[in-house]
Design a protein around this motif. Structure first.
Motif, PDB file in Angstrom:
ATOM      1  N   VAL A  83       0.831  -1.409  -0.160  1.00 57.15           N
ATOM      2  CA  VAL A  83      -0.045  -0.103   0.360  1.00 57.15           C
ATOM      3  C   VAL A  83       1.269   1.191  -0.083  1.00 57.15           C
ATOM      4  O   VAL A  83       1.759   1.281   0.658  1.00 57.15           O
ATOM      5  CB  VAL A  83      -0.630   0.013   0.821  1.00 57.15           C
ATOM      6  CG1 VAL A  83      -2.117   0.594   1.328  1.00 57.15           C
ATOM      7  CG2 VAL A  83      -1.541  -1.753   1.402  1.00 57.15           C
ATOM      8  N   PRO A  84       0.309   1.998  -0.649  1.00 60.78           N
ATOM      9  CA  PRO A  84       1.520   3.540  -1.072  1.00 60.78           C
ATOM     10  C   PRO A  84       0.522   4.464   0.149  1.00 60.78           C
ATOM     11  O   PRO A  84       0.397   4.341   0.699  1.00 60.78           O
ATOM     12  CB  PRO A  84       1.576   3.673  -2.336  1.00 60.78           C
ATOM     13  CG  PRO A  84       0.035   3.630  -2.898  1.00 60.78           C
ATOM     14  CD  PRO A  84      -0.059   1.953  -2.368  1.00 60.78           C
ATOM     15  N   LEU A  85       1.735   4.533   0.903  1.00 58.15           N
ATOM     16  CA  LEU A  85       1.561   5.388   1.969  1.00 58.15           C
ATOM     17  C   LEU A  85       2.260   7.164   1.853  1.00 58.15           C
ATOM     18  O   LEU A  85       3.419   7.304   1.128  1.00 58.15           O
ATOM     19  CB  LEU A  85       2.358   5.007   3.181  1.00 58.15           C
ATOM     20  CG  LEU A  85       1.425   3.947   3.814  1.00 58.15           C
ATOM     21  CD1 LEU A  85       2.585   3.215   4.972  1.00 58.15           C
ATOM     22  CD2 LEU A  85       0.763   3.868   4.473  1.00 58.15           C
ATOM     23  N   GLU A  86       1.968   8.493   2.263  1.00 57.40           N
ATOM     24  CA  GLU A  86       1.651   9.285   2.117  1.00 57.40           C
ATOM     25  C   GLU A  86       2.840   9.986   2.453  1.00 57.40           C
ATOM     26  O   GLU A  86       2.585   9.412   3.876  1.00 57.40           O
ATOM     27  CB  GLU A  86       0.390  10.735   1.538  1.00 57.40           C
ATOM     28  CG  GLU A  86      -0.214   9.862   0.194  1.00 57.40           C
ATOM     29  CD  GLU A  86      -0.996  10.882   0.630  1.00 57.40           C
ATOM     30  OE1 GLU A  86      -1.534  12.133   0.880  1.00 57.40           O
ATOM     31  OE2 GLU A  86      -2.116  10.741  -0.789  1.00 57.40           O
ATOM     32  N   GLY A  87       3.405  11.126   2.152  1.00 56.46           N
ATOM     33  CA  GLY A  87       4.633  11.528   3.848  1.00 56.46           C
ATOM     34  C   GLY A  87       3.532  12.202   4.768  1.00 56.46           C
ATOM     35  O   GLY A  87       2.237  12.929   4.157  1.00 56.46           O
ATOM     36  N   LYS A  88       4.058  12.275   5.253  1.00 58.46           N
ATOM     37  CA  LYS A  88       2.927  12.995   6.559  1.00 58.46           C
ATOM     38  C   LYS A  88       4.145  13.004   7.702  1.00 58.46           C
ATOM     39  O   LYS A  88       5.490  13.806   7.714  1.00 58.46           O
ATOM     40  CB  LYS A  88       2.004  11.352   7.369  1.00 58.46           C
ATOM     41  CG  LYS A  88       3.072  10.753   8.318  1.00 58.46           C
ATOM     42  CD  LYS A  88       1.596   9.825   8.841  1.00 58.46           C
ATOM     43  CE  LYS A  88       3.252   9.390   9.510  1.00 58.46           C
ATOM     44  NZ  LYS A  88       2.114   8.287  10.729  1.00 58.46           N
ATOM     45  N   TYR A  89       3.297  14.666   8.677  1.00 60.80           N
ATOM     46  CA  TYR A  89       4.343  15.212   9.956  1.00 60.80           C
ATOM     47  C   TYR A  89       3.874  14.893  10.624  1.00 60.80           C
ATOM     48  O   TYR A  89       2.759  14.261  10.763  1.00 60.80           O
ATOM     49  CB  TYR A  89       4.338  17.006   9.963  1.00 60.80           C
ATOM     50  CG  TYR A  89       4.264  17.779   8.619  1.00 60.80           C
ATOM     51  CD1 TYR A  89       5.712  17.963   8.411  1.00 60.80           C
ATOM     52  CD2 TYR A  89       3.945  17.566   7.128  1.00 60.80           C
ATOM     53  CE1 TYR A  89       6.398  18.927   7.686  1.00 60.80           C
ATOM     54  CE2 TYR A  89       4.555  18.410   5.982  1.00 60.80           C
ATOM     55  CZ  TYR A  89       5.655  19.427   6.509  1.00 60.80           C
ATOM     56  OH  TYR A  89       6.275  19.101   5.228  1.00 60.80           O
ATOM     57  N   VAL A  90       4.506  14.359  11.080  1.00 61.12           N
ATOM     58  CA  VAL A  90       4.133  14.198  12.656  1.00 61.12           C
ATOM     59  C   VAL A  90       5.479  14.876  14.211  1.00 61.12           C
ATOM     60  O   VAL A  90       6.675  16.105  14.144  1.00 61.12           O
ATOM     61  CB  VAL A  90       5.455  12.913  13.187  1.00 61.12           C
ATOM     62  CG1 VAL A  90       4.773  11.253  12.469  1.00 61.12           C
ATOM     63  CG2 VAL A  90       7.144  12.615  13.030  1.00 61.12           C
ATOM     64  N   PRO A  91       4.566  15.287  15.588  1.00 61.70           N
ATOM     65  CA  PRO A  91       4.910  16.099  16.557  1.00 61.70           C
ATOM     66  C   PRO A  91       6.630  16.070  16.994  1.00 61.70           C
ATOM     67  O   PRO A  91       6.451  14.144  16.799  1.00 61.70           O
ATOM     68  CB  PRO A  91       3.707  16.651  17.430  1.00 61.70           C
ATOM     69  CG  PRO A  91       2.430  15.356  16.755  1.00 61.70           C
ATOM     70  CD  PRO A  91       2.705  14.548  16.005  1.00 61.70           C
ATOM     71  N   HIS A  92       7.264  16.520  16.980  1.00 63.69           N
ATOM     72  CA  HIS A  92       8.396  15.999  17.694  1.00 63.69           C
ATOM     73  C   HIS A  92       9.196  17.117  18.928  1.00 63.69           C
ATOM     74  O   HIS A  92       8.335  17.912  18.606  1.00 63.69           O
ATOM     75  CB  HIS A  92       9.409  15.891  17.146  1.00 63.69           C
ATOM     76  CG  HIS A  92      11.135  15.886  17.455  1.00 63.69           C
ATOM     77  ND1 HIS A  92      11.305  15.020  17.468  1.00 63.69           N
ATOM     78  CD2 HIS A  92      11.957  16.736  17.377  1.00 63.69           C
ATOM     79  CE1 HIS A  92      12.387  14.789  17.879  1.00 63.69           C
ATOM     80  NE2 HIS A  92      13.072  16.134  18.287  1.00 63.69           N
ATOM     81  N   PHE A  93       9.015  16.516  20.052  1.00 65.49           N
ATOM     82  CA  PHE A  93       9.756  17.606  21.021  1.00 65.49           C
ATOM     83  C   PHE A  93      11.204  16.703  21.458  1.00 65.49           C
ATOM     84  O   PHE A  93      11.490  15.615  21.736  1.00 65.49           O
ATOM     85  CB  PHE A  93       8.715  16.948  22.357  1.00 65.49           C
ATOM     86  CG  PHE A  93       9.056  17.900  23.795  1.00 65.49           C
ATOM     87  CD1 PHE A  93       8.598  18.612  24.336  1.00 65.49           C
ATOM     88  CD2 PHE A  93       9.643  16.906  24.706  1.00 65.49           C
ATOM     89  CE1 PHE A  93       9.035  19.706  25.416  1.00 65.49           C
ATOM     90  CE2 PHE A  93      10.106  17.601  25.861  1.00 65.49           C
ATOM     91  CZ  PHE A  93       9.672  18.972  26.151  1.00 65.49           C
ATOM     92  N   LYS A  94      11.485  18.475  21.954  1.00 64.53           N
ATOM     93  CA  LYS A  94      13.623  18.312  22.089  1.00 64.53           C
ATOM     94  C   LYS A  94      12.910  18.799  23.861  1.00 64.53           C
ATOM     95  O   LYS A  94      13.182  19.954  23.637  1.00 64.53           O
ATOM     96  CB  LYS A  94      14.187  19.289  21.472  1.00 64.53           C
ATOM     97  CG  LYS A  94      15.475  19.250  21.796  1.00 64.53           C
ATOM     98  CD  LYS A  94      16.263  19.491  20.438  1.00 64.53           C
ATOM     99  CE  LYS A  94      17.809  19.319  20.712  1.00 64.53           C
ATOM    100  NZ  LYS A  94      18.080  20.385  21.770  1.00 64.53           N
ATOM    101  N   PRO A  95      13.695  18.133  24.616  1.00 67.18           N
ATOM    102  CA  PRO A  95      13.355  18.958  26.163  1.00 67.18           C
ATOM    103  C   PRO A  95      15.069  19.963  26.259  1.00 67.18           C
ATOM    104  O   PRO A  95      15.862  20.091  25.799  1.00 67.18           O
ATOM    105  CB  PRO A  95      13.770  17.724  27.545  1.00 67.18           C
ATOM    106  CG  PRO A  95      13.857  16.628  25.987  1.00 67.18           C
ATOM    107  CD  PRO A  95      14.044  17.035  24.643  1.00 67.18           C
ATOM    108  N   GLY A  96      13.846  20.489  27.126  1.00 69.53           N
ATOM    109  CA  GLY A  96      15.366  22.197  27.207  1.00 69.53           C
ATOM    110  C   GLY A  96      15.744  21.884  28.140  1.00 69.53           C
ATOM    111  O   GLY A  96      16.045  20.631  28.956  1.00 69.53           O
TER     112      GLY A  96
END
Lengths: 101, 101
Positions: free
Chosen positions: B70-83
């Motif tokens: 199944v072709p899956l489209e590109g997507k955005y995912v949330p990312h957290f970088k701790p301070g």
């Protein structure tokens, strides 16, 4: 422009009628309580947003990228963020809307 | 710690605000954060960390039942970088057991 604590306080001032000092204090306390919980080993679950989990990492071999010298990366505890289903879906919807442009 | 526990703690510490006010404030903060990411913007909280979106390129997935590609489209995912402050405080408490409560 990134969202900052100042903008969050501004929103609480506008929508909740808190005075500016109270709004600023509440935003500050919100993040301090989450930090405090994590500092005390308590994982944090914010429904509608995501979970902040803790992981204990073992010591592993590392390298100084500049000198190439081998230095062990010490054992440590780290925070990881796992977005909830709802947030993931909202962010993916943004990606979809961009592709249509 | 859950969202409702966070609301309880903040309400106890902000006696001059009603429980309802604190509840609305916490929900407002979380919704503003989710909405910021949903429109593709960053969140930057000094001493806590930053949230941004990472792009996941399109890939070929598989239907686990049929084995069909199944072709899956590109997507955005949330990312957290701790301070820095969060990283240091969390790492200072490796002796405390990790709990969900």
């Amino acid at each position: 422009m990134a969202l900052t604590k100042a903008e969050m306080a501004e929103k609480l001032f506008e929508e909740l009628g808190l005075n500016k000092r109270e709004a600023k204090e509440l935003v500050e306390m919100f993040f301090e309580e989450v930090r405090g919980a994590l500092e005390n080993g308590r994982q944090v679950k914010l429904s509608g947003f995501g979970n902040f989990n803790l992981r204990d990492k073992k010591e592993r071999p590392g390298r100084n990228p500049k000198t190439g010298e081998e230095i062990p990366i010490t054992a440590r505890r780290v925070v990881t963020f796992h977005p909830g289903q709802k947030l993931k879906a909202r962010v993916e919807a943004y990606a979809g809307s961009r592709e249509q442009q | 710690m859950t969202k409702s526990e966070l609301i309880e703690i903040l309400a106890q510490r902000q006696k001059h605000l009603t429980y309802k006010d604190v509840e609305f404030a916490v929900k407002t903060i979380i919704e503003q954060m989710a909405q910021t990411l949903a429109v593709g913007e960053r969140i930057e909280i000094r001493g806590f960390g930053s949230f941004s979106l990472h792009f996941r390129p399109p890939r070929t997935g598989r239907n686990p039942k049929t084995g069909e590609s199944v072709p899956l489209e590109g997507k955005y995912v949330p990312h957290f970088k701790p301070g820095k402050e969060l990283r240091e405080r969390v790492n200072s408490s490796v002796d405390i057991p990790i709990t969900d409560s």
